[in-house]
Design a protein around this motif. Structure first.
Motif, PDB file in Angstrom:
ATOM      1  N   PRO A   1      92.661  44.322  69.153  1.00  0.00           N
ATOM      2  CA  PRO A   1      93.260  45.643  69.085  1.00  0.00           C
ATOM      3  C   PRO A   1      94.630  45.570  68.383  1.00  0.00           C
ATOM      4  O   PRO A   1      95.426  44.663  68.621  1.00  0.00           O
ATOM      5  CB  PRO A   1      93.416  46.042  70.557  1.00  0.00           C
ATOM      6  N   VAL A   2      94.887  46.543  67.565  1.00  0.00           N
ATOM      7  CA  VAL A   2      96.128  46.562  66.795  1.00  0.00           C
ATOM      8  C   VAL A   2      97.357  46.572  67.696  1.00  0.00           C
ATOM      9  O   VAL A   2      98.309  45.823  67.449  1.00  0.00           O
ATOM     10  CB  VAL A   2      96.150  47.764  65.824  1.00  0.00           C
ATOM     11  N   PRO A   3      97.372  47.397  68.802  1.00  0.00           N
ATOM     12  CA  PRO A   3      98.580  47.358  69.632  1.00  0.00           C
ATOM     13  C   PRO A   3      98.808  45.998  70.268  1.00  0.00           C
ATOM     14  O   PRO A   3      99.968  45.554  70.426  1.00  0.00           O
ATOM     15  CB  PRO A   3      98.329  48.419  70.690  1.00  0.00           C
ATOM     16  N   THR A   4      97.741  45.326  70.623  1.00  0.00           N
ATOM     17  CA  THR A   4      97.882  43.978  71.182  1.00  0.00           C
ATOM     18  C   THR A   4      98.438  43.038  70.133  1.00  0.00           C
ATOM     19  O   THR A   4      99.330  42.195  70.406  1.00  0.00           O
ATOM     20  CB  THR A   4      96.529  43.457  71.689  1.00  0.00           C
ATOM     21  N   LEU A   5      97.904  43.156  68.924  1.00  0.00           N
ATOM     22  CA  LEU A   5      98.417  42.309  67.835  1.00  0.00           C
ATOM     23  C   LEU A   5      99.889  42.602  67.559  1.00  0.00           C
ATOM     24  O   LEU A   5     100.667  41.691  67.255  1.00  0.00           O
ATOM     25  CB  LEU A   5      97.597  42.553  66.566  1.00  0.00           C
ATOM     26  N   MET A   6     100.254  43.892  67.706  1.00  0.00           N
ATOM     27  CA  MET A   6     101.655  44.245  67.467  1.00  0.00           C
ATOM     28  C   MET A   6     102.556  43.566  68.501  1.00  0.00           C
ATOM     29  O   MET A   6     103.620  43.030  68.144  1.00  0.00           O
ATOM     30  CB  MET A   6     101.845  45.768  67.548  1.00  0.00           C
ATOM     31  N   VAL A   7     102.150  43.574  69.757  1.00  0.00           N
ATOM     32  CA  VAL A   7     102.952  42.935  70.789  1.00  0.00           C
ATOM     33  C   VAL A   7     103.055  41.438  70.550  1.00  0.00           C
ATOM     34  O   VAL A   7     104.139  40.840  70.591  1.00  0.00           O
ATOM     35  CB  VAL A   7     102.369  43.216  72.190  1.00  0.00           C
ATOM     36  N   ILE A   8     101.893  40.815  70.297  1.00  0.00           N
ATOM     37  CA  ILE A   8     101.871  39.363  70.094  1.00  0.00           C
ATOM     38  C   ILE A   8     102.700  38.987  68.862  1.00  0.00           C
ATOM     39  O   ILE A   8     103.533  38.059  68.895  1.00  0.00           O
ATOM     40  CB  ILE A   8     100.426  38.858  69.958  1.00  0.00           C
ATOM     41  N   ALA A   9     102.449  39.730  67.776  1.00  0.00           N
ATOM     42  CA  ALA A   9     103.148  39.407  66.527  1.00  0.00           C
ATOM     43  C   ALA A   9     104.656  39.588  66.683  1.00  0.00           C
ATOM     44  O   ALA A   9     105.468  38.758  66.240  1.00  0.00           O
ATOM     45  CB  ALA A   9     102.635  40.270  65.389  1.00  0.00           C
ATOM     46  N   GLY A  10     105.094  40.680  67.340  1.00  0.00           N
ATOM     47  CA  GLY A  10     106.521  40.931  67.500  1.00  0.00           C
ATOM     48  C   GLY A  10     107.206  39.870  68.354  1.00  0.00           C
ATOM     49  O   GLY A  10     108.301  39.384  68.024  1.00  0.00           O
ATOM     50  N   VAL A  11     106.535  39.497  69.465  1.00  0.00           N
ATOM     51  CA  VAL A  11     107.133  38.490  70.345  1.00  0.00           C
ATOM     52  C   VAL A  11     107.157  37.116  69.681  1.00  0.00           C
ATOM     53  O   VAL A  11     108.178  36.409  69.713  1.00  0.00           O
ATOM     54  CB  VAL A  11     106.355  38.437  71.678  1.00  0.00           C
ATOM     55  N   VAL A  12     106.043  36.718  69.090  1.00  0.00           N
ATOM     56  CA  VAL A  12     105.967  35.400  68.455  1.00  0.00           C
ATOM     57  C   VAL A  12     106.958  35.297  67.295  1.00  0.00           C
ATOM     58  O   VAL A  12     107.661  34.285  67.136  1.00  0.00           O
ATOM     59  CB  VAL A  12     104.527  35.124  67.971  1.00  0.00           C
ATOM     60  N   LEU A  13     107.003  36.352  66.477  1.00  0.00           N
ATOM     61  CA  LEU A  13     107.924  36.323  65.330  1.00  0.00           C
ATOM     62  C   LEU A  13     109.380  36.254  65.815  1.00  0.00           C
ATOM     63  O   LEU A  13     110.197  35.513  65.269  1.00  0.00           O
ATOM     64  CB  LEU A  13     107.713  37.559  64.461  1.00  0.00           C
ATOM     65  N   GLY A  14     109.663  37.038  66.863  1.00  0.00           N
ATOM     66  CA  GLY A  14     111.027  37.023  67.383  1.00  0.00           C
ATOM     67  C   GLY A  14     111.426  35.645  67.900  1.00  0.00           C
ATOM     68  O   GLY A  14     112.534  35.156  67.628  1.00  0.00           O
ATOM     69  N   ILE A  15     110.516  35.019  68.669  1.00  0.00           N
ATOM     70  CA  ILE A  15     110.824  33.683  69.193  1.00  0.00           C
ATOM     71  C   ILE A  15     110.918  32.672  68.059  1.00  0.00           C
ATOM     72  O   ILE A  15     111.817  31.798  68.042  1.00  0.00           O
ATOM     73  CB  ILE A  15     109.754  33.264  70.214  1.00  0.00           C
ATOM     74  N   PHE A  16     110.015  32.785  67.078  1.00  0.00           N
ATOM     75  CA  PHE A  16     110.037  31.864  65.934  1.00  0.00           C
ATOM     76  C   PHE A  16     111.360  31.980  65.160  1.00  0.00           C
ATOM     77  O   PHE A  16     111.986  30.967  64.804  1.00  0.00           O
ATOM     78  CB  PHE A  16     108.848  32.155  65.014  1.00  0.00           C
ATOM     79  N   LEU A  17     111.750  33.240  64.936  1.00  0.00           N
ATOM     80  CA  LEU A  17     113.005  33.438  64.208  1.00  0.00           C
ATOM     81  C   LEU A  17     114.201  32.910  65.007  1.00  0.00           C
ATOM     82  O   LEU A  17     115.159  32.353  64.447  1.00  0.00           O
ATOM     83  CB  LEU A  17     113.202  34.919  63.900  1.00  0.00           C
ATOM     84  N   ALA A  18     114.153  33.078  66.327  1.00  0.00           N
ATOM     85  CA  ALA A  18     115.248  32.589  67.167  1.00  0.00           C
ATOM     86  C   ALA A  18     115.355  31.074  67.085  1.00  0.00           C
ATOM     87  O   ALA A  18     116.451  30.501  66.983  1.00  0.00           O
ATOM     88  CB  ALA A  18     115.046  33.027  68.611  1.00  0.00           C
ATOM     89  N   ILE A  19     114.176  30.396  67.172  1.00  0.00           N
ATOM     90  CA  ILE A  19     114.179  28.933  67.085  1.00  0.00           C
ATOM     91  C   ILE A  19     114.628  28.473  65.697  1.00  0.00           C
ATOM     92  O   ILE A  19     115.445  27.550  65.549  1.00  0.00           O
ATOM     93  CB  ILE A  19     112.781  28.382  67.417  1.00  0.00           C
ATOM     94  N   THR A  20     114.115  29.149  64.665  1.00  0.00           N
ATOM     95  CA  THR A  20     114.483  28.788  63.290  1.00  0.00           C
ATOM     96  C   THR A  20     115.984  28.975  63.062  1.00  0.00           C
ATOM     97  O   THR A  20     116.648  28.154  62.416  1.00  0.00           O
ATOM     98  CB  THR A  20     113.697  29.640  62.284  1.00  0.00           C
ATOM     99  N   SER A  21     116.496  30.084  63.608  1.00  0.00           N
ATOM    100  CA  SER A  21     117.928  30.361  63.406  1.00  0.00           C
ATOM    101  C   SER A  21     118.794  29.284  64.056  1.00  0.00           C
ATOM    102  O   SER A  21     119.890  28.988  63.577  1.00  0.00           O
ATOM    103  CB  SER A  21     118.287  31.738  63.963  1.00  0.00           C
ATOM    104  N   LYS A  22     118.305  28.710  65.167  1.00  0.00           N
ATOM    105  CA  LYS A  22     119.072  27.642  65.813  1.00  0.00           C
ATOM    106  C   LYS A  22     119.214  26.432  64.898  1.00  0.00           C
ATOM    107  O   LYS A  22     120.287  25.832  64.788  1.00  0.00           O
ATOM    108  CB  LYS A  22     118.412  27.243  67.132  1.00  0.00           C
ATOM    109  N   PHE A  23     118.105  26.063  64.253  1.00  0.00           N
ATOM    110  CA  PHE A  23     118.168  24.921  63.335  1.00  0.00           C
ATOM    111  C   PHE A  23     119.052  25.242  62.117  1.00  0.00           C
ATOM    112  O   PHE A  23     119.847  24.396  61.674  1.00  0.00           O
ATOM    113  CB  PHE A  23     116.759  24.535  62.878  1.00  0.00           C
TER     114      PHE A  23
END
Length: 538
Positions: free
Chosen positions: A463-485
């Motif tokens: 479902p698109v809304p589920t993908l939106m939640v997953i994508a938003g959370v994963v991208l946010g965490i990924f960007l946070a980890i990347t920004s630390k490096f």
């Protein structure tokens, strides 16, 4: 002497006197005050003598008790003016016999000779009409202190020194060591006379003269011819008159005498200064000094604060919006040290503890090591003055270093180019995740109230809304980890830049308060040596 040679000698003497005065001034506060006073006295006497009659040559007769000095004076001057008696000492006040043009009065005033007589023409002595002043002086070994002081003073003022000795005392060590030898540098204006040769057997005259010449050679007056005379019989008197007349005619005695005085004064300065050349300031010592001072003011502590501050700022700007608010509770290290500029405000002081005993000891040690290296090879007085120059700003140094650190632009308010990019993407990812959650919430609410639930669109059965939640959370965490490096790498670069800027600031303080004074003192030493060489040049 031709007018050209005379003018050249005067010009050379003038340069020597100027160089000696420069050396004296450069030695002020560094060399022994007594020596500097001696040199100043030479300069004063030279200035005074050069301003007085250039037409008169002053010839002083110096001798010990019983040498027959006054009798010789009468014989040479063709008069019986000088007091001669059995009772000694005979001469208690200097007597001047003057020939030549007017203008001798100021010169005799300067010499402090009150008893003055006009001489009558003397064949062989005054034939050319040149100005001549003959002085009959008290015995230089007089038991009367005032007489001795008068002789010592005039020995430093007359143009020509005539040492009169007799067969009994010509080899007296006291006569040579205390009076003749100190004027060994004045050979050009020195005449030595062995008086009373009539008391010697004819066969003894030559051996005694040769013995006297040998002693004079040891005194440093080997080039001075010795005249054997007798004031009683007149033996050798015409020759002595011709020698004095030749000196007067050449008109070089005044310059030669002053040049010899300058040479002696320059030698005294050289002895007081000592030999040696300072090693000087080299780049290696400069760097070592700056590094030691940087360590004493805890530059690395500031660098570490810059690194931590950058990482904190990066987290505040690019961290996951859901958790980044927690970073606001962390204290900025640079603010804690009062090193963070707010807007255009200037930072005048840091909040680091003032330099304690350990830091002050480190500062003193680094300055001392620098001064020791720079002064290496120089003589004692100049080594001490170079070290003193290095420590001259010791009281100002700790505060100046703190202000240098506080005044350094650490680029603490400069943002990295990638911060806004990550911030925008983070907020977009969060909005996407929140949008997906709201969509799913809306669908869940419709189902809860038994209302028709539209089917959500799907992508690959997701479902698109589920993908939106997953994508938003994963991208946010990924960007946070990347920004630390990225923040770690950026913090390292910002810290390295801060270290370079801080060391430059510390180096500027070291240059202003330590290196420049030391270099100035070394330049002073070199200028002193050059001036001394100029004073010695003949």
């Amino acid at each position: 002497m031709s007018r050209y040679r005379q003018a050249r000698a005067e010009s050379t003497l003038e340069r020597q006197l100027a160089a000696l005065d420069d050396a004296r001034e450069l030695g002020e506060g560094r060399l022994d005050d007594a020596v500097l006073a001696e040199v100043y006295g030479v300069l004063e006497r030279a200035t005074s003598r050069r301003s007085l009659s250039a037409d008169h040559t002053v010839v002083g007769f110096f001798g010990a008790t019983g040498s027959g000095k006054s009798s010789l004076f009468n014989a040479v001057s063709g008069s019986d003016t000088a007091r001669v008696a059995v009772r000694r000492p005979t001469t208690s006040e200097p007597l001047a016999m003057v020939w030549g043009p007017a203008g001798s009065a100021p010169l005799l005033d300067w010499l402090e000779v009150a008893d003055r007589r006009d001489g009558t023409p003397v064949p062989g002595l005054t034939d050319d009409g040149g100005g001549l002043v003959l002085l009959d002086l008290p015995d230089f070994d007089s038991i009367q202190l005032s007489n001795r002081r008068t002789v010592e003073r005039l020995a430093g003022q007359v143009d020509v020194l005539v040492w009169v000795v007799d067969p009994q005392k010509y080899a007296d060590a006291a006569v040579h060591n205390d009076f003749i030898r100190p004027f060994s540098t004045h050979a050009a204006v020195t005449l030595v006379v062995l008086n009373q040769v009539d008391k010697l057997a004819p066969s003894e005259v030559k051996p005694v003269l040769e013995s006297l010449e040998s002693i004079l050679d040891r005194d440093g007056l080997g080039n001075v011819a010795v005249s054997g005379v007798s004031a009683v019989t007149g033996q050798g008197i015409p020759e002595l008159r011709r020698r004095i007349a030749a000196v007067v005619k050449a008109k070089a005695a005044k310059s030669a005498r002053l040049a010899a005085d300058v040479s002696v004064a320059a030698q005294r300065l050289a002895e007081a200064s000592g030999e040696g050349e300072a090693a000087g300031v080299h780049q290696q010592e400069r760097k070592a000094l700056a590094a030691a001072l940087a360590g004493a003011v805890h530059v690395e502590t500031v660098v570490s604060a810059v690194r931590s501050s950058y990482r904190l700022d990066a987290t505040k700007q690019t961290g996951w919006p859901v958790t980044r608010w927690l970073s606001r509770f962390r204290k900025d290290p640079l603010r804690r040290l009062s090193l963070r500029r707010e807007g255009t405000a200037e930072v005048n002081r840091t909040s680091m503890p003032p330099a304690g005993a350990a830091e002050l000891a480190q500062i003193d040690s680094s300055v001392r090591d620098f001064a020791d290296a720079a002064s290496d090879g120089s003589s004692g007085p100049w080594r001490a003055s170079i070290r003193a120059a290095a420590r001259n700003n010791r009281e100002r140094l700790p505060d100046a270093l703190d202000q240098a650190v506080s005044g350094t632009d650490l680029k603490a308010n400069t943002r990295a180019w990638w911060w806004p990019v990550f911030a925008v993407i983070q907020w977009v990812a969060l909005l996407v995740a929140v949008g997906g959650l709201l969509w799913l919430g809306a669908l869940a609410a419709l189902g809860y109230f038994q209302m028709p639930v539209p089917e959500a669109p799907k992508v690959e059965d997701w479902p698109v809304p589920t993908l939106m939640v997953i994508a938003g959370v994963v991208l946010g965490i990924f960007l946070a980890i990347t920004s630390k490096f990225l923040a770690m790498a950026g913090a390292g670069g910002r810290a390295a830049q801060a270290r370079r800027r801080l060391r430059e600031s510390v180096t500027e303080v070291a240059e202003d308060l330590v290196v420049t004074p030391v270099e100035a003192e070394i330049a002073q030493h070199r200028a002193f040596q050059e001036a001394l060489e100029g004073a010695r040049a003949r």
